[in-house]
Design an enzyme around this catalytic site. Structure first.
Site, PDB file in Angstrom:
ATOM      1  N   HIS A 176       3.728  -2.387   3.254  1.00 38.58           N
ATOM      2  CA  HIS A 176       3.761  -1.012   2.737  1.00 38.58           C
ATOM      3  C   HIS A 176       5.097  -0.766   2.032  1.00 38.58           C
ATOM      4  CE1 HIS A 176       0.698  -0.771   5.909  1.00 38.58           C
ATOM      5  NE2 HIS A 176       0.176   0.222   5.213  1.00 38.58           N
ATOM      6  N   HIS A 217      -5.183   9.740  -0.345  1.00 35.42           N
ATOM      7  CA  HIS A 217      -5.173   8.874   0.841  1.00 35.42           C
ATOM      8  C   HIS A 217      -5.996   9.435   2.003  1.00 35.42           C
ATOM      9  CE1 HIS A 217      -3.594   6.157   3.983  1.00 35.42           C
ATOM     10  NE2 HIS A 217      -3.220   5.376   2.959  1.00 35.42           N
ATOM     11  N   ASP A 249       0.819  -1.213   0.000  1.00 32.99           N
ATOM     12  CA  ASP A 249       0.000   0.000   0.000  1.00 32.99           C
ATOM     13  C   ASP A 249       0.852   1.262   0.000  1.00 32.99           C
ATOM     14  OD1 ASP A 249      -2.175  -1.605   0.073  1.00 32.99           O
ATOM     15  OD2 ASP A 249      -3.033  -0.779   1.909  1.00 32.99           O
ATOM     16  N   ASP A 250       0.206   2.363  -0.448  1.00 29.56           N
ATOM     17  CA  ASP A 250       0.683   3.740  -0.296  1.00 29.56           C
ATOM     18  C   ASP A 250       1.757   4.167  -1.284  1.00 29.56           C
ATOM     19  OD1 ASP A 250      -1.011   3.723   1.820  1.00 29.56           O
ATOM     20  OD2 ASP A 250       0.522   3.745   3.375  1.00 29.56           O
TER      21      ASP A 250
END
Length: 717
Positions: free
Chosen positions: A253, A155, A100-101
């Protein structure tokens, strides 16, 4: 006896069609708007714009179907399933690694290297902001066979967002993906989400809303909490299946902070699970579904490419803009510092009675070029009639068509001579006056200006020093009782007269105002008289005299009252000509930079300062306002407004000091805030338009301003 002409019958007037504003009028505004748009694009790509840090607390689960709370991590609420969503589990002995991210320029390449070395494919849930910043990494992720999913653009917790904001977040991310890799994705993971059992009445409506728009939502089976940096061992342990042989969708992540532990744990985790017989794949392949990504063509593809190109331009432009903003700050504060240091020295010199040697008492010639000045010429000549210094006045009527010369003749003043000539421009009129002048010192004034009785006497006293070739007087705004007049009054006192004190002490006064100035005929003859090469003949002749080695000084008590433009349209025309003409004069005298002798001293010391303070700083100054708007709307509004307030406070103190030096009543400074917020921006646009005109090779013509003749010497003066 004059002949009377029969009156013509006037035809009814047709309504005048408004002419379209010229393209150059819009170009400065368009340029500033583009800069602001680039800053907003950059802010989107760095999560500064529209960033929302709210995170919803856990809520009730009354609207969430039980089968979703106890089902697998992948939820399909598309189409007919929107009213009855279904969930899917990852098959046994299958692991899906999801990140993620990202992508992150620092950590994503290291993760990709580990996955490539072990021939493992994974899912990357990317944000639109990171995608726009790191296009090459997205292309590499796709090229390596990994699957792309959406993780919103900025986000935020989508549970707090409106449907319009959610749609925008997804559309912008898809736009970025299309521009970078030419694909869209139907796979989605909400920010701040965990497993499906955590669904509640806040988050479930988001899943249904996006399901109706074609998105499959992927939650997780295991959250490694790697973002907390618990240690490599802890990350690996959290990722291992709790039930031997069960399929797992694991969350890691690849961005958002220091991911060194994630990188180190990844290889250990893969090796351990492969040793236990697990296979690694993507979500779509694990569920036996088609690819989540589809190619994009046509308009959507090119719109995405344009968006990424503009974002990359914005990312590379901002450091340049910040550097230019620093230049603006340095120049403005440097100018303020020079003013505060040199202006008091000039004021002390001005108070000395013997500053220039023996008093000058010889008669001088006053030249009054006039073109259609019937409203003002009588006031001008009457003010000269009250002069306490011996003068001859030559009025040069430059082909007026409104009877200006007739008014001069009717006044029949014994000290006034009238020269009639065909219209040839102000420079031509002044040269005719210089040729006819009887005295060695020539005072020049405009036909819409009035002098105080002491103006000529104060103006010529510096000529007691034989090294002085010209003297600048103190031009005052006479019609200052309107808002536009008050703005110009502040500008004249602060921006012109305080500047002249500074330039005087540096020996580089660049402009003697046409409203009030004096020259030695010897200096004028040395430079060939007035030139019509530029639209700013006063700046041109001043620079020419400096290049000949003459000193030029500022006489603050030689006050002249002039009629400033009374409307924004006239103000625009005047300042446009001034700015353009000044640039022409600077360009004309550019060779002085490489010259020797007096011209070289001005060229290497004076001309660069004039360019920096008079052109570069004002041209770049709109950046302050662009950053101000950006800061108030998209960044830290409090800090931005505080900083701008500090700048205004410095400007107010400097303005008060300038008014005090000029013996002006400070009550006009109540209009300073509006001057800074409205008038200053107008002058920026004028200067930008002048620069664009100069760079594009445009030409301006002299534009005559309408006068009212309302200006006279104030009683208090």
């Amino acid at each position: 006896m004059s002949r009377r002409h029969p009156r013509r019958r006037q035809s009814p007037r047709r309504p005048r069609r408004l002419a379209a504003p010229p393209l150059r009028f819009f170009m400065p505004l368009s340029l500033l708007a583009c800069l602001l748009a680039l800053m907003v694009l950059r802010g989107l790509a760095t999560n500064e714009v529209f960033h929302d840090t709210q995170i919803a607390d856990s809520a009730d689960k009354t609207t969430v179907p039980e089968n979703l709370l106890t089902g697998g991590p992948v939820i399909d609420a598309r189409g007919e399933k929107n009213d009855d969503p279904v969930s899917y589990r990852i098959p046994d002995k299958t692991v899906v690694l999801s990140f993620d991210d990202g992508p992150s320029a620092e950590w994503t390449p290291k993760i990709l290297e580990i996955l490539e070395a072990r021939k493992v494919r994974a899912d990357f849930f990317v944000t639109g902001a990171s995608t726009a910043r790191n296009p090459d990494l997205i292309r590499r992720i796709v090229a390596d066979g990994h699957e792309i999913g959406l993780h919103s653009f900025t986000h935020p917790d989508l549970a707090f967002q409106s449907h319009a904001r959610i749609s925008w977040e997804m559309a912008q991310t898809q736009l970025a993906l299309a521009g970078v890799a030419g694909v869209h994705s139907s796979l989605f993971r909400p920010p701040y989400s965990s497993n499906a059992a955590a669904l509640d009445d806040w988050s479930y409506p988001v899943i249904k809303y996006l399901g109706a728009r074609g998105y499959v939502t992927a939650f997780i089976d295991h959250d490694t909490d790697d973002w907390k940096r618990p240690g490599v061992e802890a990350i690996v342990q959290e990722a291992l299946p709790t039930t031997p042989g069960a399929g797992e969708l694991i969350l890691l992540h690849d961005a958002g902070g220091d991911r060194s532990q994630t990188v180190e744990a990844l290889g250990v985790l893969i090796d351990k699970l492969q040793a236990d017989g697990y296979r690694f794949t993507t979500i779509s392949e694990a569920l036996g579904a088609g690819s989540a990504t589809t190619p994009v063509h046509g308009f959507r593809l090119w719109a995405g490419k344009g968006y990424i190109w503009a974002t990359q331009l914005a990312l590379h432009t901002l450091p340049v803009l910040i550097g230019l903003l620093a230049v603006v700050g340095f120049l403005n504060f440097g100018r303020f510092a020079l003013m505060l240091v040199l202006a008091p020295i000039h004021a002390r010199r001005a108070r000395r009675q013997d500053a220039w040697g023996e008093p000058v008492t010889e008669p001088v010639t006053v030249l009054v070029p006039a073109y259609n000045e019937r409203e003002c010429i009588a006031n001008t000549l009457n003010s000269l009639a009250a002069s306490d210094y011996p003068i001859e006045v030559i009025v040069i009527d430059d082909g007026s068509s409104d009877g200006t010369a007739d008014i001069v003749e009717e006044m029949d003043l014994p000290f006034v001579r009238l020269i009639r000539k065909v219209n040839g421009g102000k420079s031509s009129a002044l040269n005719a006056g210089i040729a006819a002048a009887s005295h060695d010192i020539v005072v020049m004034m405009d036909g819409d200006t009035v002098f105080e009785p002491s103006t000529v006497r104060e103006l010529v006293q510096p000529f007691g020093d034989p090294g002085i070739g010209a003297v600048s007087g103190n031009a005052k705004v006479g019609n200052r009782d309107t808002l536009i007049g008050a703005w110009q009054h502040i500008e004249y006192v602060l921006g012109h007269n305080l500047d002249r004190r500074m330039y005087d002490m540096l020996g580089i006064i660049p402009t003697i105002p046409g409203a009030v100035g004096a020259f030695r005929k010897e200096a004028l003859d040395a430079v060939g008289g007035m030139s019509d090469d530029t639209l700013a003949e006063d700046t041109d002749i001043t620079m020419a005299v400096l290049c000949e080695g003459w000193r030029i000084v500022y006489a603050e008590r030689a006050r002249a009252w002039t009629e400033a433009p009374a409307s924004l349209q006239q103000l625009w025309s005047q300042r446009y000509r001034w700015s353009y003409g000044s640039m022409q004069a600077m360009w004309k005298h550019r060779r002085a930079v490489f010259a020797s002798g007096p011209a070289g001293r001005f060229g290497r010391r004076g001309l660069p300062l004039v360019v920096l303070f008079g052109v570069i700083a004002p041209l770049l100054a709109p950046l302050v306002d662009v950053f101000l708007i950006y800061g108030v709307l998209f960044a830290d509004a409090g800090l931005t407004l505080t900083s701008f307030g500090g700048f205004l406070a410095i400007q107010a103190v400097l303005s008060w000091y300038a008014f005090r030096l000029d013996h002006e009543k400070p009550w006009h400074l109540i209009s300073l805030p509006t001057q800074q917020l409205v008038y200053r921006q107008l002058m920026y646009i004028v200067l930008l338009q002048s620069a664009i005109t100069a760079l594009t090779g445009g030409r301006l013509r002299w534009q005559k301003l309408r006068r009212t003749g309302e200006v006279s010497v104030p009683v208090e003066a």
